[in-house]
Design an enzyme around this catalytic site. Structure first.
Site, PDB file in Angstrom:
ATOM      1  N   ARG A  24       7.934  -5.155  -3.779  1.00 11.62           N
ATOM      2  CA  ARG A  24       9.045  -6.001  -3.886  1.00 11.62           C
ATOM      3  C   ARG A  24       9.537  -6.401  -5.465  1.00 11.62           C
ATOM      4  NH1 ARG A  24       7.272  -6.069   1.124  1.00 11.62           N
ATOM      5  NH2 ARG A  24       8.910  -6.363   3.171  1.00 11.62           N
ATOM      6  N   GLY A  93       4.302   3.158   2.957  1.00 12.79           N
ATOM      7  CA  GLY A  93       5.542   3.077   4.286  1.00 12.79           C
ATOM      8  C   GLY A  93       6.832   1.540   3.549  1.00 12.79           C
ATOM      9  N   ARG A 121       5.351   9.258  10.440  1.00  8.86           N
ATOM     10  CA  ARG A 121       5.299   7.572  10.568  1.00  8.86           C
ATOM     11  C   ARG A 121       7.131   7.714  10.969  1.00  8.86           C
ATOM     12  NH1 ARG A 121       2.319   3.599   7.096  1.00  8.86           N
ATOM     13  NH2 ARG A 121       3.063   2.476   8.465  1.00  8.86           N
ATOM     14  N   SER A 186       9.799  -6.245  12.373  1.00 10.27           N
ATOM     15  CA  SER A 186       9.124  -5.606  11.112  1.00 10.27           C
ATOM     16  C   SER A 186       9.732  -5.701   9.807  1.00 10.27           C
ATOM     17  CB  SER A 186       9.305  -3.466  11.457  1.00 10.27           C
ATOM     18  OG  SER A 186       9.455  -3.023  10.372  1.00 10.27           O
ATOM     19  N   GLN A 188       9.552  -4.452   7.497  1.00 12.44           N
ATOM     20  CA  GLN A 188      10.182  -3.244   6.741  1.00 12.44           C
ATOM     21  C   GLN A 188      11.873  -3.054   6.914  1.00 12.44           C
ATOM     22  OE1 GLN A 188       7.248   0.247   6.867  1.00 12.44           O
ATOM     23  NE2 GLN A 188       5.428  -1.462   5.541  1.00 12.44           N
ATOM     24  N   ASP A 334      -2.107  -6.976   9.719  1.00 19.17           N
ATOM     25  CA  ASP A 334      -2.557  -5.220   8.918  1.00 19.17           C
ATOM     26  C   ASP A 334      -4.084  -5.855   8.656  1.00 19.17           C
ATOM     27  OD1 ASP A 334      -0.354  -3.832   8.184  1.00 19.17           O
ATOM     28  OD2 ASP A 334      -0.197  -4.747   6.492  1.00 19.17           O
ATOM     29  N   LYS A 361       0.356   2.878  12.135  1.00 20.67           N
ATOM     30  CA  LYS A 361      -0.002   2.701  11.031  1.00 20.67           C
ATOM     31  C   LYS A 361      -0.309   3.897   9.901  1.00 20.67           C
ATOM     32  CE  LYS A 361       1.822  -1.549  11.055  1.00 20.67           C
ATOM     33  NZ  LYS A 361       2.757  -1.928   9.989  1.00 20.67           N
ATOM     34  N   ARG A 365      -4.618   3.072  14.500  1.00 19.80           N
ATOM     35  CA  ARG A 365      -5.240   2.296  14.698  1.00 19.80           C
ATOM     36  C   ARG A 365      -5.481   1.724  16.062  1.00 19.80           C
ATOM     37  NH1 ARG A 365      -2.698  -1.601   9.344  1.00 19.80           N
ATOM     38  NH2 ARG A 365      -3.296   0.536   7.873  1.00 19.80           N
ATOM     39  N   ARG A 407      -7.457   1.155   5.172  1.00 23.33           N
ATOM     40  CA  ARG A 407      -7.752  -0.995   6.674  1.00 23.33           C
ATOM     41  C   ARG A 407      -8.702  -0.206   7.382  1.00 23.33           C
ATOM     42  NH1 ARG A 407      -4.581  -4.241   3.670  1.00 23.33           N
ATOM     43  NH2 ARG A 407      -2.338  -4.194   3.505  1.00 23.33           N
TER      44      ARG A 407
HETATM   45  C1  S3P Z   1       4.785  -4.141   5.268  1.00 25.34           C
HETATM   46  C2  S3P Z   1       4.971  -4.306   6.057  1.00 25.34           C
HETATM   47  C3  S3P Z   1       4.114  -4.609   7.395  1.00 25.34           C
HETATM   48  C4  S3P Z   1       3.213  -4.598   7.068  1.00 25.34           C
HETATM   49  C5  S3P Z   1       3.338  -3.130   5.814  1.00 25.34           C
HETATM   50  C6  S3P Z   1       3.732  -3.709   4.689  1.00 25.34           C
HETATM   51  C7  S3P Z   1       6.069  -4.743   3.929  1.00 25.34           C
HETATM   52  O1  S3P Z   1       4.918  -2.912   8.320  1.00 25.34           O
HETATM   53  O2  S3P Z   1       2.142  -3.572   8.528  1.00 25.34           O
HETATM   54  O3  S3P Z   1       1.185  -3.164   5.861  1.00 25.34           O
HETATM   55  O4  S3P Z   1       5.607  -4.797   2.861  1.00 25.34           O
HETATM   56  O5  S3P Z   1       7.131  -5.213   4.273  1.00 25.34           O
HETATM   57  P1  S3P Z   1       5.912  -3.013   9.532  1.00 25.34           P
HETATM   58  O6  S3P Z   1       6.949  -3.893   8.997  1.00 25.34           O
HETATM   59  O7  S3P Z   1       6.369  -1.744   9.920  1.00 25.34           O
HETATM   60  O8  S3P Z   1       5.027  -4.049  10.620  1.00 25.34           O
END
Ligand code: S3P
Length: 450
Positions: A24, A93, A121, A186, A188, A334, A361, A365, A407
């Site tokens: 970010r 991701g 994904r 999520s 993300q 995570d 993921k 996992r 991980r």
């Molecule tokens: C993350 C959000 C999580 C996490 C990933 C990093 C982020 O994923 O598992 O390692 O930096 O926003 P999700 O938003 O898909 O849960």
């Protein structure tokens, strides 16, 4: 990588910078006006992928790998340039999902993809809300996965195709503010919609079923955006003027988790981990450890740029099994591979529920944890949305294929350090995605006692 039973862990360590915050910092540093200096930046492969994408988007970024410092010359919300090649996020991701939100707000076309894991994904979760905002984004293979093509229908301003970077301002990049009710908790997805919302013509709101990590919201606010939260709903006003500022990134609690667990399960350990981020949307691992009866103390608590950090003192503890489910899950998603390892060393049953996200993921996992822990002698079964572990059975060495999931490699290194015999980790180098020098740190803390 061959791992043998470890000595007790002693002494103190620091942990590399938080991965989520590092991503970010590059993104908001690029979209702000002026110079952003980032300290304790994570020089892991995922964050380096974010840097390389923003360089392709015309942003000047200086990287000092040794000092773990990055300097970004931000060009403002409309300062990105049309890339002259495909944006490659590698294994990240976070990069593909957050950057797609930003790219949908630009007036130029782009294509974004990543490695073979990324291409499997789910991206439908970001395509759907972005399309609701009026974005032009599609999965090239039409399977809701990367590669993603963005603004492909926009037209050149001039017939001279050598002027690659000058695109017609038709409807390209014009987004409308929406209220998105995300079906998944999520960060993300939430962050993708919020970053697209920077370019929208009205307010953007995201409601999630449980609160996911809030680093995007905290950093947007620090950079000057008008953003607020009521319960699980975030509201963002569009087109803020983002002002560059310096960022000090705390150590990543997701990386600290491996050594927190190692110190708890290896007898006679006493380890201090300094300057770890303890943002309440990320600290589920600490809550789980406390519920299991762990001897963990937080010292030296500090605030910096809206983020909280602390030194964490961990002593070997006798633990008991617990149930982990519901709204705590996004705060430790995570950490579930290493929590599963921890549960094998706790007396009684540990049940993990509501964690079906683990299936999408870097690897599936649930499958990887259950297969590998079973091979080490654990009593564990997979469920639809998690796993059930009957702790207290001694583990033994085996061969673990990381499947290139960082991980999994790290969680099973710690399991191996607390097990009888020797374990071989295949494809161990994937730890570089989030924790370069992980094996060196593991060796150092374990050898101090010998
Ligand atoms: C993350 C959000 C999580 C996490 C990933 C990093 C982020 O994923 O598992 O390692 O930096 O926003 P999700 O938003 O898909 O849960």
């Amino acid at each position: 990588m061959i791992i043998n039973k470890s000595h007790p862990l002693k002494g103190s360590i620091t942990i590399p910078g938080d991965k989520s915050i590092s991503h970010r910092a590059i993104m908001l540093g690029a979209l702000a006006k002026g110079r952003t200096e980032v300290n304790n930046f994570l020089m892991g492969d995922d964050c380096l992928s974010t840097i390389s994408c923003f360089k392709k988007l015309g942003i000047s970024i200086d990287v000092d790998i040794v000092k773990q410092k990055v300097i970004i010359q931000g060009e403002g919300l409309d300062g990105l340039k049309c890339p002259d090649s495909i944006l490659d996020v590698g294994n990240s991701g976070t990069t593909i999902r957050l950057l797609s939100g930003i790219l949908c707000g630009q007036s130029f076309p782009s294509t974004i993809t990543g490695d073979s894991s990324i291409q499997k994904r789910p991206m439908g979760r970001i395509i759907d809300p972005l399309v609701m905002m009026g974005a032009d984004i599609r999965s090239i293979a039409n399977n809701d996965c990367a590669p993603l093509q963005i603004n492909s229908t926009c037209t050149l301003k001039t017939n001279n195709t050598s002027i690659q970077r000058d695109y017609q301002i038709d409807d390209t990049g014009k987004l409308k503010g929406i209220h998105y009710h995300s079906p998944v908790a999520s960060a993300q997805v939430k962050s993708c919609v919020l970053l697209a919302g920077l370019y929208a013509d009205g307010e953007t709101q995201v409601t999630e079923p449980a609160l996911s990590r809030n680093h995007t919201e905290l950093m947007l606010s620090e950079f000057g955006a008008k953003i607020s939260r009521f319960e699980n709903t975030i509201r963002l006003e569009p087109r803020p003027f983002l002002t560059a500022r310096n960022i000090n990134i705390p150590g990543d609690i997701s990386s600290a988790a491996y050594f927190i667990v190692a110190a708890l399960i290896i007898p006679n350990s006493e380890l201090l981990i300094k300057n770890v981020g303890i943002n309440p949307t990320r600290d589920g691992i600490l809550k789980v450890c406390h519920m299991m009866g762990a001897d963990i103390t937080l010292e030296n608590i500090k605030y910096n740029g809206g983020e909280q950090s602390a030194d964490i003192l961990i002593r070997h503890s006798n633990l008991k099994g617990i149930e982990i489910s519901g709204k705590i899950i996004p705060t430790l998603i995570d950490e579930i591979p290493i929590i599963a390892v921890l549960s094998c060393f706790a007396e009684g049953k540990t049940i993990i529920r509501d964690a079906e996200e683990l299936k999408v993921k870097e690897s599936n996992r649930i499958e990887e944890i259950v297969r590998n822990l079973s091979n080490m002698g654990a009593d564990i079964i997979a469920t639809d949305d998690g796993m059930i572990i009957n702790g207290g059975r001694p583990l033994h060495g085996t061969v673990i294929d990381s499947k290139m999931d960082h991980r999994i490699a790290m969680a099973f290194t710690i399991a191996a350090m607390a097990s009888h015999g020797s374990t071989t980790i295949l494809n161990p180098e994937c730890v570089n995605i989030s924790y370069p020098y992980f094996y060196d740190v593991a060796k150092t803390v374990s050898d101090r006692y010998s």
